[in-house]
Design a protein around this motif. Structure first.
Motif, PDB file in Angstrom:
ATOM      1  N   ARG A 117      -2.097   6.472  -1.852  1.00 18.01           N
ATOM      2  CA  ARG A 117      -3.306   5.690  -2.125  1.00 18.01           C
ATOM      3  C   ARG A 117      -3.807   4.960  -0.878  1.00 18.01           C
ATOM      4  N   SER A 118      -3.444   5.494   0.273  1.00 12.55           N
ATOM      5  CA  SER A 118      -3.818   4.854   1.535  1.00 12.55           C
ATOM      6  C   SER A 118      -5.317   4.954   1.817  1.00 12.55           C
ATOM      7  N   HIS A 119      -6.011   5.862   1.129  1.00 12.81           N
ATOM      8  CA  HIS A 119      -7.445   6.014   1.345  1.00 12.81           C
ATOM      9  C   HIS A 119      -8.274   5.249   0.308  1.00 12.81           C
ATOM     10  N   THR A 120      -7.642   4.350  -0.435  1.00 14.85           N
ATOM     11  CA  THR A 120      -8.385   3.535  -1.393  1.00 14.85           C
ATOM     12  C   THR A 120      -9.521   2.793  -0.685  1.00 14.85           C
ATOM     13  N   ASN A 131     -18.060  10.636  -0.727  1.00 18.41           N
ATOM     14  CA  ASN A 131     -16.960  11.581  -0.571  1.00 18.41           C
ATOM     15  C   ASN A 131     -17.081  12.336   0.747  1.00 18.41           C
ATOM     16  N   ALA A 148     -14.448   9.991  -8.653  1.00 22.56           N
ATOM     17  CA  ALA A 148     -13.359   9.967  -7.679  1.00 22.56           C
ATOM     18  C   ALA A 148     -13.411   8.684  -6.854  1.00 22.56           C
ATOM     19  N   VAL A 149     -14.618   8.289  -6.450  1.00 22.74           N
ATOM     20  CA  VAL A 149     -14.772   7.042  -5.703  1.00 22.74           C
ATOM     21  C   VAL A 149     -14.424   5.850  -6.590  1.00 22.74           C
ATOM     22  N   ASN A 170       0.842  -1.189   0.000  1.00 20.57           N
ATOM     23  CA  ASN A 170       0.000   0.000   0.000  1.00 20.57           C
ATOM     24  C   ASN A 170       0.877   1.239   0.000  1.00 20.57           C
ATOM     25  N   ALA A 213     -12.465   5.672  -9.164  1.00 18.17           N
ATOM     26  CA  ALA A 213     -11.028   5.610  -9.448  1.00 18.17           C
ATOM     27  C   ALA A 213     -10.222   5.141  -8.251  1.00 18.17           C
ATOM     28  N   ASN A 214     -10.820   5.190  -7.067  1.00 17.79           N
ATOM     29  CA  ASN A 214     -10.090   4.841  -5.843  1.00 17.79           C
ATOM     30  C   ASN A 214     -10.768   3.715  -5.078  1.00 17.79           C
ATOM     31  N   CYS A 215     -11.294   2.745  -5.809  1.00 17.18           N
ATOM     32  CA  CYS A 215     -11.946   1.576  -5.217  1.00 17.18           C
ATOM     33  C   CYS A 215     -11.429   0.327  -5.927  1.00 17.18           C
ATOM     34  N   ASN A 216     -11.281  -0.755  -5.184  1.00 15.77           N
ATOM     35  CA  ASN A 216     -10.700  -1.968  -5.773  1.00 15.77           C
ATOM     36  C   ASN A 216     -11.732  -3.004  -6.218  1.00 15.77           C
TER      37      ASN A 216
END
Length: 223
Positions: A13-16, A207, A46-47, A9, A49-52
């Protein structure tokens, strides 16, 4: 023998937003070689792009537009299931939106529950990507909706009755692809999977909720 998976990690990108591990228990749905177990339910780029999550299900309460579809697909970098209407938005307009979605790279299109059976059949004949039909109630003709519309996947969004609907659908066909909403806890997600859902939708924090936590953390630095 199970081996530990190395995890890396990076700081920025720790807030993914991470989908809970329980989602991995689903079998998944294989679409053109891509296995999908979890779908993030969001139109917030934004969510997304930052979700797995494995995929995105972009269904929203406004008339679908290609601008929104393009924005989500360009940011997602993974399969996108695009809402194309079927309730308030209907008829030829839905057909045009669905074809545009396919041509712009959508993996599947999602139709709302009120969509007429004949319309689903015609749309399935007109496009080359999967048609996902939403079911919201036990009072629908589940067998007809599942087996006689030419829909490729059923999306169950039945609130408190979601597990019951999935079980009823599994009695009708043990192998038909089913996506379902997972609910708020790991226990509810597992219950949906055990009922027979192949993939589960995940509702991420907003957000505003994420920012609230970050702001509180920043303020504590000055305490």
């Amino acid at each position: 023998m199970n081996k530990a998976i190395p995890k890396i990690n990076t700081q920025l990108r720790s807030h993914t937003i991470l989908v809970p591990e329980v989602y991995r228990e689903a079998t998944g749905v294989l679409i053109n070689g891509k296995r999908i177990k979890s779908l993030v339910f969001s139109t917030d780029v934004a969510v997304i792009a930052n979700c797995n999550a494995d995929a995105v299900i972009a269904v929203y309460p406004f008339t679908p537009t290609i601008q929104i579809t393009e924005a989500i697909i360009s940011v997602a970098q993974r399969p996108v299931f695009v809402g194309v209407g079927g309730g308030t938005t209907a008829g030829k307009r839905v057909e045009s939106i669905a074809l545009d979605a396919e041509l712009h790279g959508a993996t599947a299109v999602v139709l709302n529950a009120p969509t007429a059976t004949e319309f689903v059949q015609n749309l399935a004949d007109d496009i080359d990507i999967p048609v996902v039909l939403t079911i919201v109630s036990l009072n629908e003709d589940l067998e007809k909706r599942m087996l006689h519309t030419k829909a490729n996947i059923i999306n169950v969004s039945g609130g408190k009755d979601t597990v019951k609907i999935v079980k009823k659908l599994r009695e009708i066909d043990p192998n038909f692809p089913i996506i379902a909403t997972g609910g708020p806890t790991e226990e509810t997600v597992r219950e949906v999977i055990q009922a027979g859902a192949n993939a589960v939708t995940f509702t991420p924090p907003t957000n505003g909720e994420i920012f609230k936590g970050m702001m509180e953390e920043y303020r504590h630095r000055y305490d």
